[in-house]
Design a protein around this motif. Structure first.
Motif, PDB file in Angstrom:
ATOM      1  N   PHE A 263       1.016  -1.040   0.064  1.00 56.62           N
ATOM      2  CA  PHE A 263      -0.167   0.118  -0.289  1.00 56.62           C
ATOM      3  C   PHE A 263       0.639   1.103  -0.297  1.00 56.62           C
ATOM      4  O   PHE A 263       1.659   1.291   0.432  1.00 56.62           O
ATOM      5  CB  PHE A 263      -0.790  -0.300   1.220  1.00 56.62           C
ATOM      6  CG  PHE A 263      -1.822  -0.838   1.561  1.00 56.62           C
ATOM      7  CD1 PHE A 263      -3.087  -0.796   0.442  1.00 56.62           C
ATOM      8  CD2 PHE A 263      -2.045  -2.554   2.278  1.00 56.62           C
ATOM      9  CE1 PHE A 263      -3.873  -1.897   0.105  1.00 56.62           C
ATOM     10  CE2 PHE A 263      -1.967  -3.159   2.118  1.00 56.62           C
ATOM     11  CZ  PHE A 263      -3.836  -3.278   0.752  1.00 56.62           C
TER      12      PHE A 263
ATOM     13  N   LYS B 186      -3.066   6.229 -10.450  1.00 59.10           N
ATOM     14  CA  LYS B 186      -3.533   5.601 -11.742  1.00 59.10           C
ATOM     15  C   LYS B 186      -5.083   5.980 -11.148  1.00 59.10           C
ATOM     16  O   LYS B 186      -5.156   5.089  -9.985  1.00 59.10           O
ATOM     17  CB  LYS B 186      -2.722   4.315 -12.788  1.00 59.10           C
ATOM     18  CG  LYS B 186      -1.759   5.139 -12.764  1.00 59.10           C
ATOM     19  CD  LYS B 186      -1.428   3.828 -14.240  1.00 59.10           C
ATOM     20  CE  LYS B 186       0.617   4.889 -15.236  1.00 59.10           C
ATOM     21  NZ  LYS B 186      -0.372   4.742 -16.036  1.00 59.10           N
TER      22      LYS B 186
ATOM     23  N   LEU C 254      -8.731   4.153 -10.463  1.00 61.55           N
ATOM     24  CA  LEU C 254      -8.817   3.024 -10.555  1.00 61.55           C
ATOM     25  C   LEU C 254      -9.935   2.253 -11.805  1.00 61.55           C
ATOM     26  O   LEU C 254     -10.573   3.541 -12.286  1.00 61.55           O
ATOM     27  CB  LEU C 254      -9.559   2.363  -9.045  1.00 61.55           C
ATOM     28  CG  LEU C 254      -9.020   2.041  -8.362  1.00 61.55           C
ATOM     29  CD1 LEU C 254     -10.118   2.638  -6.999  1.00 61.55           C
ATOM     30  CD2 LEU C 254      -7.979   1.067  -8.117  1.00 61.55           C
ATOM     31  N   PRO C 255      -9.864   1.179 -11.952  1.00 58.39           N
ATOM     32  CA  PRO C 255     -10.759   0.644 -13.709  1.00 58.39           C
ATOM     33  C   PRO C 255     -12.197   1.556 -13.665  1.00 58.39           C
ATOM     34  O   PRO C 255     -12.554   0.969 -12.605  1.00 58.39           O
ATOM     35  CB  PRO C 255     -10.487  -0.473 -13.935  1.00 58.39           C
ATOM     36  CG  PRO C 255      -9.188  -0.898 -13.036  1.00 58.39           C
ATOM     37  CD  PRO C 255      -8.749  -0.293 -11.727  1.00 58.39           C
TER      38      PRO C 255
ATOM     39  N   LEU D 141     -14.164  -0.779 -11.271  1.00 55.90           N
ATOM     40  CA  LEU D 141     -14.609  -1.027 -10.041  1.00 55.90           C
ATOM     41  C   LEU D 141     -15.211  -0.207  -9.455  1.00 55.90           C
ATOM     42  O   LEU D 141     -15.545  -0.197  -8.730  1.00 55.90           O
ATOM     43  CB  LEU D 141     -13.175  -0.977  -9.576  1.00 55.90           C
ATOM     44  CG  LEU D 141     -12.301  -2.300 -10.012  1.00 55.90           C
ATOM     45  CD1 LEU D 141     -11.278  -2.306  -9.809  1.00 55.90           C
ATOM     46  CD2 LEU D 141     -12.399  -3.675  -9.603  1.00 55.90           C
TER      47      LEU D 141
ATOM     48  N   ILE E 151      -9.525   3.568  -0.537  1.00 53.69           N
ATOM     49  CA  ILE E 151      -8.934   3.661  -1.965  1.00 53.69           C
ATOM     50  C   ILE E 151      -8.438   4.427  -3.118  1.00 53.69           C
ATOM     51  O   ILE E 151      -9.863   4.855  -3.368  1.00 53.69           O
ATOM     52  CB  ILE E 151      -8.845   2.128  -2.668  1.00 53.69           C
ATOM     53  CG1 ILE E 151      -8.483   1.507  -1.045  1.00 53.69           C
ATOM     54  CG2 ILE E 151      -7.990   1.646  -3.862  1.00 53.69           C
ATOM     55  CD1 ILE E 151      -8.718  -0.262  -2.128  1.00 53.69           C
TER      56      ILE E 151
ATOM     57  N   CYS F   6      -4.344   3.840  -7.747  1.00 54.77           N
ATOM     58  CA  CYS F   6      -3.408   2.905  -7.803  1.00 54.77           C
ATOM     59  C   CYS F   6      -2.066   3.047  -8.873  1.00 54.77           C
ATOM     60  O   CYS F   6      -2.178   4.465  -9.096  1.00 54.77           O
ATOM     61  CB  CYS F   6      -3.475   1.543  -7.500  1.00 54.77           C
ATOM     62  SG  CYS F   6      -4.540   1.460  -9.698  1.00 54.77           S
TER      63      CYS F   6
ATOM     64  N   ILE G 213       2.329   1.612 -10.517  1.00 54.29           N
ATOM     65  CA  ILE G 213       2.394   0.879 -10.447  1.00 54.29           C
ATOM     66  C   ILE G 213       3.985   1.303  -9.866  1.00 54.29           C
ATOM     67  O   ILE G 213       4.726   2.429 -10.395  1.00 54.29           O
ATOM     68  CB  ILE G 213       2.689   0.688 -12.639  1.00 54.29           C
ATOM     69  CG1 ILE G 213       1.442  -0.327 -12.716  1.00 54.29           C
ATOM     70  CG2 ILE G 213       3.880  -0.241 -12.808  1.00 54.29           C
ATOM     71  CD1 ILE G 213       1.268   0.413 -14.392  1.00 54.29           C
TER      72      ILE G 213
ATOM     73  N   GLY H  74       7.025  -3.025 -11.087  1.00 54.24           N
ATOM     74  CA  GLY H  74       5.981  -3.892 -12.646  1.00 54.24           C
ATOM     75  C   GLY H  74       4.618  -3.961 -11.623  1.00 54.24           C
ATOM     76  O   GLY H  74       4.101  -4.290 -12.239  1.00 54.24           O
ATOM     77  N   ASN H  75       4.893  -4.238 -10.064  1.00 63.04           N
ATOM     78  CA  ASN H  75       3.528  -4.711  -9.090  1.00 63.04           C
ATOM     79  C   ASN H  75       3.193  -3.546  -9.033  1.00 63.04           C
ATOM     80  O   ASN H  75       2.836  -2.290  -8.986  1.00 63.04           O
ATOM     81  CB  ASN H  75       4.650  -5.456  -7.765  1.00 63.04           C
ATOM     82  CG  ASN H  75       5.016  -6.659  -7.926  1.00 63.04           C
ATOM     83  OD1 ASN H  75       4.502  -7.177  -9.430  1.00 63.04           O
ATOM     84  ND2 ASN H  75       5.907  -6.766  -7.693  1.00 63.04           N
ATOM     85  N   ILE H  76       1.845  -3.825  -8.626  1.00 56.37           N
ATOM     86  CA  ILE H  76       0.872  -2.688  -8.442  1.00 56.37           C
ATOM     87  C   ILE H  76       0.713  -2.209  -6.959  1.00 56.37           C
ATOM     88  O   ILE H  76       0.364  -2.968  -5.928  1.00 56.37           O
ATOM     89  CB  ILE H  76      -0.753  -2.764  -8.658  1.00 56.37           C
ATOM     90  CG1 ILE H  76      -0.336  -3.312 -10.456  1.00 56.37           C
ATOM     91  CG2 ILE H  76      -1.840  -2.034  -8.272  1.00 56.37           C
ATOM     92  CD1 ILE H  76      -1.769  -3.537 -11.083  1.00 56.37           C
TER      93      ILE H  76
ATOM     94  N   ILE I 257      -1.657  -0.296  -4.067  1.00 57.46           N
ATOM     95  CA  ILE I 257      -2.912   0.302  -4.064  1.00 57.46           C
ATOM     96  C   ILE I 257      -2.239   1.949  -2.877  1.00 57.46           C
ATOM     97  O   ILE I 257      -2.021   1.763  -1.844  1.00 57.46           O
ATOM     98  CB  ILE I 257      -3.686  -0.065  -3.433  1.00 57.46           C
ATOM     99  CG1 ILE I 257      -4.255  -1.595  -4.183  1.00 57.46           C
ATOM    100  CG2 ILE I 257      -4.931   0.553  -2.911  1.00 57.46           C
ATOM    101  CD1 ILE I 257      -4.711  -2.489  -3.735  1.00 57.46           C
TER     102      ILE I 257
ATOM    103  N   THR J 284      -3.003  -7.838  -8.642  1.00 52.23           N
ATOM    104  CA  THR J 284      -2.947  -7.437  -6.893  1.00 52.23           C
ATOM    105  C   THR J 284      -5.161  -7.516  -6.912  1.00 52.23           C
ATOM    106  O   THR J 284      -5.169  -7.246  -6.884  1.00 52.23           O
ATOM    107  CB  THR J 284      -2.473  -6.004  -7.066  1.00 52.23           C
ATOM    108  OG1 THR J 284      -1.192  -6.206  -7.999  1.00 52.23           O
ATOM    109  CG2 THR J 284      -1.891  -5.621  -6.512  1.00 52.23           C
TER     110      THR J 284
ATOM    111  N   ASN K  79      -1.162  -5.340 -13.698  1.00 51.37           N
ATOM    112  CA  ASN K  79      -0.345  -4.525 -14.505  1.00 51.37           C
ATOM    113  C   ASN K  79      -0.545  -4.789 -15.970  1.00 51.37           C
ATOM    114  O   ASN K  79       0.456  -5.485 -16.215  1.00 51.37           O
ATOM    115  CB  ASN K  79       0.915  -3.622 -14.262  1.00 51.37           C
ATOM    116  CG  ASN K  79       1.505  -2.915 -14.748  1.00 51.37           C
ATOM    117  OD1 ASN K  79       1.594  -2.779 -15.384  1.00 51.37           O
ATOM    118  ND2 ASN K  79       2.804  -2.877 -14.120  1.00 51.37           N
TER     119      ASN K  79
ATOM    120  N   ILE L 276      -4.222  -0.721 -15.975  1.00 49.90           N
ATOM    121  CA  ILE L 276      -4.494  -1.116 -14.911  1.00 49.90           C
ATOM    122  C   ILE L 276      -6.150  -1.902 -15.248  1.00 49.90           C
ATOM    123  O   ILE L 276      -6.420  -0.845 -15.993  1.00 49.90           O
ATOM    124  CB  ILE L 276      -4.538  -0.279 -13.317  1.00 49.90           C
ATOM    125  CG1 ILE L 276      -3.278   0.636 -13.292  1.00 49.90           C
ATOM    126  CG2 ILE L 276      -5.270  -1.282 -12.409  1.00 49.90           C
ATOM    127  CD1 ILE L 276      -2.372  -0.265 -12.543  1.00 49.90           C
TER     128      ILE L 276
ATOM    129  N   PRO M 238      -8.804  -4.502 -13.756  1.00 50.98           N
ATOM    130  CA  PRO M 238      -9.309  -5.202 -13.188  1.00 50.98           C
ATOM    131  C   PRO M 238      -9.726  -7.055 -13.770  1.00 50.98           C
ATOM    132  O   PRO M 238      -9.933  -7.176 -14.831  1.00 50.98           O
ATOM    133  CB  PRO M 238     -10.847  -4.617 -12.702  1.00 50.98           C
ATOM    134  CG  PRO M 238     -11.581  -4.492 -13.861  1.00 50.98           C
ATOM    135  CD  PRO M 238      -9.702  -3.702 -14.866  1.00 50.98           C
TER     136      PRO M 238
END
Lengths: 709, 156
Positions: free
Chosen positions: A581, A665, A667-668, A671, A681, A684, A686, A690-692, A694, B52, B66, B71, B73
C-alpha cells in the motif's frame, strides 16, 4: 495553407473567447456599480473593435456587423464620457441587450468551433441597438447639458468626410512630401470591409516595424466609408526608412485578401527631405511622431497604437499551447519518475557500494523532481475563470426568479490542474443553480422574519489544504428540510432502510442519489432530478468527494474536496501480507514501534494508543481489509500515525518498504460500482518492479474503519 | 433481469441468421462448460499474470493487474457464474476484453479456439443464467453458451 488557416481559426477562437469573457466580466462589474467608468467604456470599445477586426478578417460577417453596431453604441457613450445620464429602465435595457449580444456572440463562436454554419439572423439585435441608440439620442438631446450628441457628431463626421474627400488628393501629396516611399495596396475585388482589412494591415505593421509610417485614408478604423475610397484608389502607406520596406512588404504579403501592392519612391519627398535624410533614426521618429499627431488627433488611433504595444508585450511573455501536448509531457514526466526509481532501486545494485553512482542518482532525483514541479505548474490555472462564470448565472437567475442575491468570491487565485478546472465547471454551475433556485428564499419577508439580510448571499470559496483543494458553496437560504427529503426519497423509492434509522448526514447524502430532486415543480433551472447526482459523478471522476451540510433556516453548504493534481504524489510504501500500500506522505505524522503493554483496550475491544499526550485509535489494516499476514502481534509490526483533515489515528502494518514518488493511476471504471473509494482506496500506482501498489485515502479509510466496527 | 432484453436480443439474432451472417466467437472453458465471446470484444489472452488483490470487493473480483502500464480489473468467470472459486490449473489464463471502452479481464480455466458460428443461436432455456445471451451447437456436438459482455461489465 490549410494548416495555416486552422491555426488562424484557433487563434481567432481563443482570442474572441477570452475577449467575450472579459466583456462579460466588465458588464457584470458595471451592472453592479450601476455605472460604466470611462475605462470600462474604452475597454468594451476595444474588445468590440478587436472582435470586429478579426471577425472581418475571418469573414464571419454576422459577428462583424454586430460588433460594429455595439462599437457604435459605445462610441456614443465614450463621447458622453459616461452612462450616468441613463435612466433606470434605460440602463436595464442596455444591460439586457448587452448580455443578450454576448450570449449570441458566444453561441456563434461555439458554432465556428464546431464547424457549424453561422446564423445570419442578427437583424433583431441590430434593430434593438438602433432603437436603443435612437432612444439614447432623444434622451441626450433632451438633456442639453451634455452638448455633444450622436447626431451632432454624426453630422460633424459627415462634414469632415466631405471636406476630406475634397482635399484627399492634396493630403496624399502632403504625405508623399513628407516621406520617401509610398506603398499602394489593392484588395481583392469584392472582398468587403476594405477599411478594416486596411486597418488590420496597419496593426500588423505597427507590430513589426513600430509606428514609423503613416497611411491614408487615416480613419480606416472608424469610418466604413473609407472602404469605398480604398476600393477606388487603393490604400496608401507612407514610409521613410528604406530598410523597413522589406519588412513592410512581408507583412502586406502575408495579409489576407491583398490583391496587389506597389512600392513607389517619392521623388519630391527625397528632394525636400534630402537635408534631413541622413539624420539619425530619432529624427525620423520624431517626424513621424508629428505626422501622426497632425494626421490623427482622434482618440481611436492613439488607443489602437496603445493596444498594439500592449499586445506586443503580452505576446512576448505568454504562448498558448495545445493541452494535449501538456498531457503527453506530463505522461512522459510520470514515466521518467517511475523509470528513475526503477534504475536507482534496481535489485542488481543491492549490496554494492557505489559512491559515485549514488551521488549521480541523487542529482538525477533532484532534477526529475524539479522537472516534475515545472511540468505540473504549467498545467496549473487559477480557478477564477470558473468562478466568474457563476457571477453571470447568479445575475440571470436573480433577475428571472426575482431574488436579490449577491455572490461573494473568496480565493479565486487558487490554482489547480487545468483538467480539474475544466471538469468542475458544470458541477459548480449545478450547485449554484440549486442554491439560487431552492436555497435562497422566494419571499424576502421570510428572510427578514428570521433576522437575515434581505439580500441573499452565496459564497464561493476555494482554498488549498495540503494535497487537496476545498471548494465550498455556501448560501444563507432556507436550508434543507430533512423531513421533506425523507418523504420525497421514500416516494421515489430510493430508501434502503426504515425512515427512522436515517441520520441527518445520511438524509443529506440522499440528495446526491440519482433520481432525486426536492423541488416539486420543474423549472427552467433545476428540478429535473438530474443535478446533484451528476455533480457527484463528475467530482468523483477527478477523485473528489462531495459533502452537504445544512441547517434549516440558516442555509446550505456544499463542500467539494478535490485533489490538487491527479498526477504524482510522494508516498510511503508499506507491506501488509502480500499486498503493498502507498500512504501519501502529506498524511503521515510519525511511524513508531510499540509493545503490547502500550496498547489500551476499551470495553468494546477497540485498541487505543497514546502519542504525545493524546489518545488515538488503532486501525489494523490487515483486519480491515481481510488480508492474510503472519504479523498480528504489535511487537512484530509497525504503527504509522496518520492524519487527514480532523481525523487522526494509527495504522498498524507489517513493515515499511520505503519512500517513493508514485504516479497516481485511477482505478479502472469497472470497479467504481463497488464503492471502493469509500473503503479508503484513492487509486493505484505501478511500482518500479511492475507490481501494483494501492494508494490509501486516509480520511475515507477512517470512515470505513468506523463503519466496520 | 428484465424479460424484454431477451426478446429484443432474440429478434436481432433471428434477423441476423436470415442473412446467414457468420460471427466469430472465441470459446473457452469454465467450470467444464464451453462459453463463447464475440471476437470483437476480445483484446488479447495472457497467462501467468501477477494479480494484486483489492480489499472490500466481491469475491469474484480477483484484483487488478498491470498490463503494460494499464490497470485492468480481473474477475473470475467461474465464481461470477457459479459462485465457486476456480483453482489454478495449467490452462488457466486471462482473456482481456474491451467492452464499450471498459477494459476487463476474465479468468477462465482454458481457452479453446476461435470459430465461425452460423447456426441459429437460441435463447437460453432458463432465466437464471446471468450474462448468457444464447446457446448454440458447435460442429463437434458440444453446446456453447454465448456470453453477453455488456451485462458482464455493467452488472455489479
Amino acid at each position: 495553407m490549410n494548416n495555416d488557416s486552422d491555426n488562424m481559426i484557433d487563434m481567432y477562437l481563443y482570442e474572441t473567447n477570452s475577449l467575450l469573457e472579459q466583456y462579460e466580466e466588465i458588464m457584470l462589474g458595471a451592472e453592479k456599480a450601476k455605472l460604466f467608468t470611462t475605462d470600462d467604456i474604452n475597454e468594451i470599445f476595444r474588445i468590440m473593435h478587436t472582435i470586429k477586426g478579426s471577425s472581418a478578417m475571418m469573414e464571419f460577417d454576422s459577428l462583424t456587423k454586430l460588433a460594429h453596431r455595439v462599437e457604435d453604441l459605445f462610441f456614443i457613450f465614450r463621447n458622453n464620457n459616461s452612462t450616468a445620464s441613463l435612466s433606470e429602465p434605460m440602463r436595464k435595457e442596455l444591460f439586457d441587450l448587452m448580455f443578450r449580444i454576448n450570449d449570441f456572440m458566444r453561441d456563434e463562436v461555439a458554432k465556428i468551433e464546431n464547424g457549424e454554419p453561422l446564423s445570419d439572423n442578427i437583424g433583431s439585435f441590430i434593430n434593438d441597438i438602433n432603437s436603443f441608440i435612437e432612444k439614447l439620442n432623444g434622451n441626450v438631446s433632451e438633456g442639453d447639458s451634455n452638448g455633444k450628441t450622436e447626431k451632432d457628431s454624426g453630422v460633424a463626421a459627415k462634414k469632415e468626410d466631405a471636406a476630406k474627400k475634397l482635399d484627399s488628393d492634396g493630403k496624399i501629396e502632403e504625405y508623399k512630401a513628407k516621406s520617401h516611399f509610398t506603398i499602394k495596396i489593392k484588395f481583392d475585388d469584392g472582398c468587403g470591409m476594405e477599411n478594416l482589412r486596411a486597418f488590420m494591415i496597419v496593426n500588423s505593421l505597427t507590430d513589426s516595424i513600430g509606428d514609423k509610417f503613416s497611411f491614408y485614408p487615416e480613419d480606416v478604423e472608424g469610418n466604413p466609408k473609407t472602404s469605398n475610397y480604398i476600393v477606388d484608389n487603393g490604400f496608401f502607406i507612407f514610409l521613410n526608412d528604406e530598410a523597413l520596406i522589406d519588412k513592410a512588404v512581408a507583412v502586406i504579403k502575408s495579409s489576407p485578401s491583398v490583391a496587389s501592392y506597389e512600392v513607389m519612391p517619392n521623388s519630391d519627398g527625397v528632394k525636400k527631405d534630402s537635408a534631413a535624410d541622413k539624420k539619425s533614426t530619432s529624427a525620423s521618429t520624431s517626424k513621424s511622431g508629428t505626422i501622426s499627431a497632425a494626421s490623427s488627433k482622434t482618440a481611436l488611433k492613439k488607443k489602437s497604437s496603445q493596444q498594439s504595444s500592449l499586445m506586443q508585450k503580452t505576446k512576448q511573455s505568454i504562448i498558448s499551447v495545445n493541452l494535449s501536448k501538456l498531457d503527453s509531457l506530463m505522461a512522459i514526466v510520470g514515466e521518467i519518475v517511475i523509470t528513475e526509481s526503477m534504475v536507482t532501486a534496481s535489485p542488481d545494485l543491492k549490496g554494492l557500494k557505489l559512491d559515485n553512482f549514488t551521488k549521480s542518482a541523487r542529482q538525477l532525483r533532484k532534477l526529475t523532481d524539479e522537472l516534475q514541479d515545472i511540468a505540473m505548474s504549467i498545467r496549473m490555472v487559477p480557478i477564477s475563470g470558473v468562478f466568474n462564470k457563476m457571477k453571470r448565472i447568479v445575475r440571470d437567475m436573480g433577475q428571472n426568479l426575482h431574488k436579490d442575491v449577491r455572490l461573494t468570491i473568496i480565493g479565486e487565485d487558487t490554482e489547480l490542474d487545468k483538467t480539474i478546472v475544466d471538469s468542475i465547471g458544470d458541477p459548480l454551475m449545478h450547485i449554484v443553480r440549486n442554491s439560487m433556485d431552492h436555497g435562497i428564499e422566494e419571499d424576502v419577508n421570510e428572510r427578514t422574519a428570521l433576522g437575515k439580510d434581505p439580500q441573499g448571499e452565496i459564497i464561493l470559496e476555494a482554498k488549498h489544504t495540503g494535497s487537496d483543494i476545498i471548494i465550498t458553496i455556501t448560501d444563507d437560504g432556507a436550508g434543507v428540510d430533512t423531513k421533506k427529503v425523507l418523504e420525497k426519497a421514500s416516494r421515489n423509492g430510493i430508501l434502503t432502510k426504515p425512515e427512522s434509522e436515517y441520520t441527518k448526514k445520511e438524509i443529506l447524502a440522499l440528495l446526491l442519489v440519482p433520481g432525486f430532486s426536492t423541488n416539486e415543480v420543474v423549472t427552467e433551472y433545476s428540478g429535473r432530478g438530474v443535478g446533484m447526482d451528476v455533480v457527484k459523478q463528475n467530482i468523483e471522476k477527478v477523485g473528489g468527494v462531495v459533502t452537504i451540510t445544512s441547517e434549516v433556516g440558516q442555509g446550505t453548504c456544499v463542500t467539494l474536496k478535490i485533489p490538487l493534481t491527479l498526477a504524482i504524489v510522494d508516498g510511503m510504501e508499506v507491506a501488509v501480507g502480500q499486498s503493498i500500500f502507498t500512504i501519501p506522505i502529506t498524511n503521515m505524522r510519525q511511524s513508531f514501534k510499540c509493545t503490547q503493554k502500550d496498547i489500551i483496550v476499551d470495553s468494546a475491544g477497540n485498541e487505543i494508543v497514546e502519542r504525545m499526550g493524546d489518545f488515538y485509535p488503532i486501525v489494523r489494516l490487515h483486519k480491515l481489509y481481510n488480508i492474510d499476514t503472519d504479523i498480528t502481534e504489535v511487537e512484530d509490526g509497525i504503527f504509522i500515525w496518520v492524519e487527514a483533515s480532523d481525523k487522526s489515528y494509527c495504522l498498524f502494518v507489517d513493515n515499511l518498504i520505503g519512500e517513493q514518488q508514485v504516479v497516481v493511476k485511477p482505478l479502472p471504471t469497472y470497479l467504481n460500482g463497488f464503492s471502493i473509494k469509500n473503503a479508503g482506496i484513492a487509486g493505484c500506482t505501478i511500482l518500479g518492479d511492475g507490481n501494483i501498489s494501492i494508494i490509501l485515502d486516509i480520511l475515507n479509510l477512517h470512515t470505513a474503519s468506523v463503519s466496520s466496527l | 433481469m428484465p424479460d424484454e432484453s431477451f426478446e429484443t436480443e432474440n429478434e436481432n439474432i433471428e434477423t441476423d441468421s436470415q442473412n446467414i451472417e457468420m460471427q466469430k466467437y472465441l470459446t473457452f472453458m469454465s467450470n467444464n462448460l464451453v462459453y463463447g465471446i464475440p471476437i470483437e470484444n476480445v483484446v488479447e489472452i495472457i497467462t501467468n499474470h501477477n494479480i494484486t488483490k483489492l480489499p472490500r470487493v466481491p469475491d469474484y473480483v480477483k484484483g487488478i493487474i498491470n498490463l503494460r502500464g494499464q490497470i485492468v480489473p480481473i474477475i473470475d468467470m467461474k465464481q461470477r457464474i457459479s459462485k465457486e472459486c476456480s483453482e489454478k490449473t495449467r490452462g488457466t489464463c486471462i482473456i482481456i476484453l474491451n467492452v464499450n471502452d471498459i477494459s476487463i479481464g476474465i479468468l477462465v480455466d482454458a481457452v479453446s479456439q476461435v470459430i465461425n458460428i452460423e447456426n441459429k443461436i437460441s435463447a437460453p432455456p432458463a432465466k437464471n443464467h446471468e450474462f448468457i445471451s444464447g446457446m448454440t451447437n458447435l460442429p463437434d456436438g458440444t453446446v456453447m453458451f454465448c456470453l453477453n459482455c455488456e451485462l458482464l461489465v455493467n452488472q455489479k
